[in-house]
Design a protein around this motif. Structure first.
Motif, PDB file in Angstrom:
ATOM      1  N   VAL A 140      46.454  92.540-107.664  1.00 41.93           N
ATOM      2  CA  VAL A 140      45.284  92.862-108.437  1.00 41.93           C
ATOM      3  C   VAL A 140      45.055  91.484-109.273  1.00 41.93           C
ATOM      4  CG1 VAL A 140      44.506  94.090-110.357  1.00 41.93           C
ATOM      5  CG2 VAL A 140      45.565  95.051-108.407  1.00 41.93           C
ATOM      6  N   THR A 141      45.879  90.948-110.057  1.00 44.57           N
ATOM      7  CA  THR A 141      45.895  89.971-110.982  1.00 44.57           C
ATOM      8  C   THR A 141      45.168  88.550-110.292  1.00 44.57           C
ATOM      9  OG1 THR A 141      47.487  90.562-112.303  1.00 44.57           O
ATOM     10  CG2 THR A 141      47.150  88.207-112.416  1.00 44.57           C
ATOM     11  N   LEU A 142      45.682  88.328-108.961  1.00 42.69           N
ATOM     12  CA  LEU A 142      45.461  87.461-108.333  1.00 42.69           C
ATOM     13  C   LEU A 142      43.779  87.344-107.967  1.00 42.69           C
ATOM     14  CD1 LEU A 142      45.888  84.574-106.479  1.00 42.69           C
ATOM     15  CD2 LEU A 142      46.504  86.332-104.553  1.00 42.69           C
ATOM     16  N   PHE A 143      43.460  88.567-107.339  1.00 41.10           N
ATOM     17  CA  PHE A 143      42.246  88.562-107.057  1.00 41.10           C
ATOM     18  C   PHE A 143      41.307  88.876-108.017  1.00 41.10           C
ATOM     19  CE2 PHE A 143      44.664  89.246-103.013  1.00 41.10           C
ATOM     20  CZ  PHE A 143      43.721  88.512-101.870  1.00 41.10           C
ATOM     21  N   SER A 144      41.567  89.447-109.327  1.00 46.00           N
ATOM     22  CA  SER A 144      40.648  89.521-110.481  1.00 46.00           C
ATOM     23  C   SER A 144      40.230  87.971-110.859  1.00 46.00           C
ATOM     24  CB  SER A 144      41.322  90.217-111.284  1.00 46.00           C
ATOM     25  OG  SER A 144      40.512  90.268-112.464  1.00 46.00           O
ATOM     26  N   ILE A 145      41.477  87.051-110.743  1.00 48.46           N
ATOM     27  CA  ILE A 145      41.419  85.650-111.092  1.00 48.46           C
ATOM     28  C   ILE A 145      40.298  84.921-110.364  1.00 48.46           C
ATOM     29  CG2 ILE A 145      42.630  83.520-111.747  1.00 48.46           C
ATOM     30  CD1 ILE A 145      44.567  85.468-113.157  1.00 48.46           C
ATOM     31  N   LEU A 146      40.644  85.122-108.887  1.00 46.68           N
ATOM     32  CA  LEU A 146      39.986  84.373-107.972  1.00 46.68           C
ATOM     33  C   LEU A 146      38.392  84.676-108.323  1.00 46.68           C
ATOM     34  CD1 LEU A 146      42.233  84.801-104.687  1.00 46.68           C
ATOM     35  CD2 LEU A 146      41.515  82.576-106.060  1.00 46.68           C
TER      36      LEU A 146
ATOM     37  N   GLN B 239      51.760  95.003-106.221  1.00 48.28           N
ATOM     38  CA  GLN B 239      50.344  95.402-106.152  1.00 48.28           C
ATOM     39  C   GLN B 239      49.532  94.911-107.564  1.00 48.28           C
ATOM     40  OE1 GLN B 239      48.964  96.844-103.533  1.00 48.28           O
ATOM     41  NE2 GLN B 239      50.746  96.890-102.555  1.00 48.28           N
ATOM     42  N   GLN B 240      50.274  94.596-108.741  1.00 45.64           N
ATOM     43  CA  GLN B 240      49.809  94.238-109.707  1.00 45.64           C
ATOM     44  C   GLN B 240      49.540  92.682-109.700  1.00 45.64           C
ATOM     45  OE1 GLN B 240      52.171  94.858-113.270  1.00 45.64           O
ATOM     46  NE2 GLN B 240      51.698  92.857-113.729  1.00 45.64           N
ATOM     47  N   GLN B 241      50.527  92.110-109.101  1.00 48.87           N
ATOM     48  CA  GLN B 241      50.539  90.538-108.910  1.00 48.87           C
ATOM     49  C   GLN B 241      49.169  90.438-107.829  1.00 48.87           C
ATOM     50  OE1 GLN B 241      54.009  89.723-107.084  1.00 48.87           O
ATOM     51  NE2 GLN B 241      55.070  89.306-109.138  1.00 48.87           N
TER      52      GLN B 241
ATOM     53  N   LEU C  64      38.850  97.118-114.043  1.00 48.65           N
ATOM     54  CA  LEU C  64      37.795  97.740-113.709  1.00 48.65           C
ATOM     55  C   LEU C  64      36.602  97.600-114.077  1.00 48.65           C
ATOM     56  CD1 LEU C  64      37.009 100.454-111.845  1.00 48.65           C
ATOM     57  CD2 LEU C  64      37.467 101.687-113.925  1.00 48.65           C
ATOM     58  N   LEU C  65      36.331  97.340-115.500  1.00 48.10           N
ATOM     59  CA  LEU C  65      35.148  97.147-115.988  1.00 48.10           C
ATOM     60  C   LEU C  65      34.726  95.734-115.721  1.00 48.10           C
ATOM     61  CD1 LEU C  65      35.301  98.886-119.378  1.00 48.10           C
ATOM     62  CD2 LEU C  65      34.370  99.771-117.517  1.00 48.10           C
ATOM     63  N   ALA C  66      35.302  94.810-116.033  1.00 39.86           N
ATOM     64  CA  ALA C  66      34.904  93.261-115.899  1.00 39.86           C
ATOM     65  C   ALA C  66      34.940  92.886-114.509  1.00 39.86           C
ATOM     66  CB  ALA C  66      35.685  92.401-116.787  1.00 39.86           C
TER      67      ALA C  66
ATOM     68  N   PHE D 105      43.526  97.436-106.420  1.00 43.12           N
ATOM     69  CA  PHE D 105      43.347  98.197-107.410  1.00 43.12           C
ATOM     70  C   PHE D 105      43.883  99.806-107.153  1.00 43.12           C
ATOM     71  CE2 PHE D 105      41.100 100.632-110.783  1.00 43.12           C
ATOM     72  CZ  PHE D 105      41.677 100.002-111.921  1.00 43.12           C
ATOM     73  N   ILE D 106      43.177 100.172-106.431  1.00 43.95           N
ATOM     74  CA  ILE D 106      43.462 101.617-105.848  1.00 43.95           C
ATOM     75  C   ILE D 106      44.907 101.746-105.661  1.00 43.95           C
ATOM     76  CG2 ILE D 106      43.085 103.376-104.151  1.00 43.95           C
ATOM     77  CD1 ILE D 106      39.990 102.377-104.048  1.00 43.95           C
ATOM     78  N   ARG D 107      45.351 100.845-104.756  1.00 46.73           N
ATOM     79  CA  ARG D 107      46.902 100.835-104.413  1.00 46.73           C
ATOM     80  C   ARG D 107      47.671 100.982-105.475  1.00 46.73           C
ATOM     81  NH1 ARG D 107      47.520  97.088 -99.211  1.00 46.73           N
ATOM     82  NH2 ARG D 107      45.947  98.175 -97.604  1.00 46.73           N
TER      83      ARG D 107
END
Length: 156
Positions: A12-18, A8-10, A78-80, A145-147
């Protein structure tokens, strides 16, 4: 961190960066086509967020579980990524704006929600598509993120 949370972290990281990369492209393009160089201010957020997300993601490994790093990672995301870019920039500035515009909301009401000079009414396909895509990526990011939070919570 357990394997499920790591997966899940991977994501979140992927979609945050995208999301941050797409937003950067969107703002650079908008600055050029609308002659609004002030839109480039977003790069002062997106580039550091991309770098910090990558660093925090690399520091979070199953063998080096540091709660303060994980909390920092969650707060940054969450914030950014979710609130500032996903919800405000993607969902409010573009998805909602396009829905209201297409629904025929009167020009004076649109002007109150989206003041001229700051916002552009839909007139450029690439700009609007990249803006709306930010909202779509944000929804996917929120789900992962929720997951991540749920999986981490249930593991402790």
């Amino acid at each position: 961190m357990p394997d499920t949370s790591n997966s899940q972290q991977q994501k979140v990281t992927l979609f945050s960066i995208l999301l941050m990369m797409l937003t950067s492209i969107h703002h650079v393009y908008g600055a050029i086509v609308y002659h609004t160089p002030w839109r480039l201010h977003l790069l002062f957020l997106s580039i550091p967020v991309i770098a910090l997300t990558l660093v925090l993601d690399r520091l979070l490994t199953p063998t080096h579980n540091r709660p303060w790093i994980f909390r920092s990672y969650l707060v940054l995301t969450l914030l950014a990524s979710i609130i500032l870019i996903g919800v405000f920039e993607g969902l409010y500035n573009h998805v909602l704006k396009n829905i209201l515009f297409a629904a025929g909301l009167p020009e004076n009401a649109m002007g109150k929600l989206y003041p001229p000079g700051i916002y552009e009414m839909p007139d450029n396909l690439f700009f609007e598509i990249t803006g709306v895509l930010q909202g779509g990526i944000a929804i996917v990011l929120i789900i992962y993120f929720i997951r991540l939070i749920r999986n981490t919570h249930y593991q402790h």
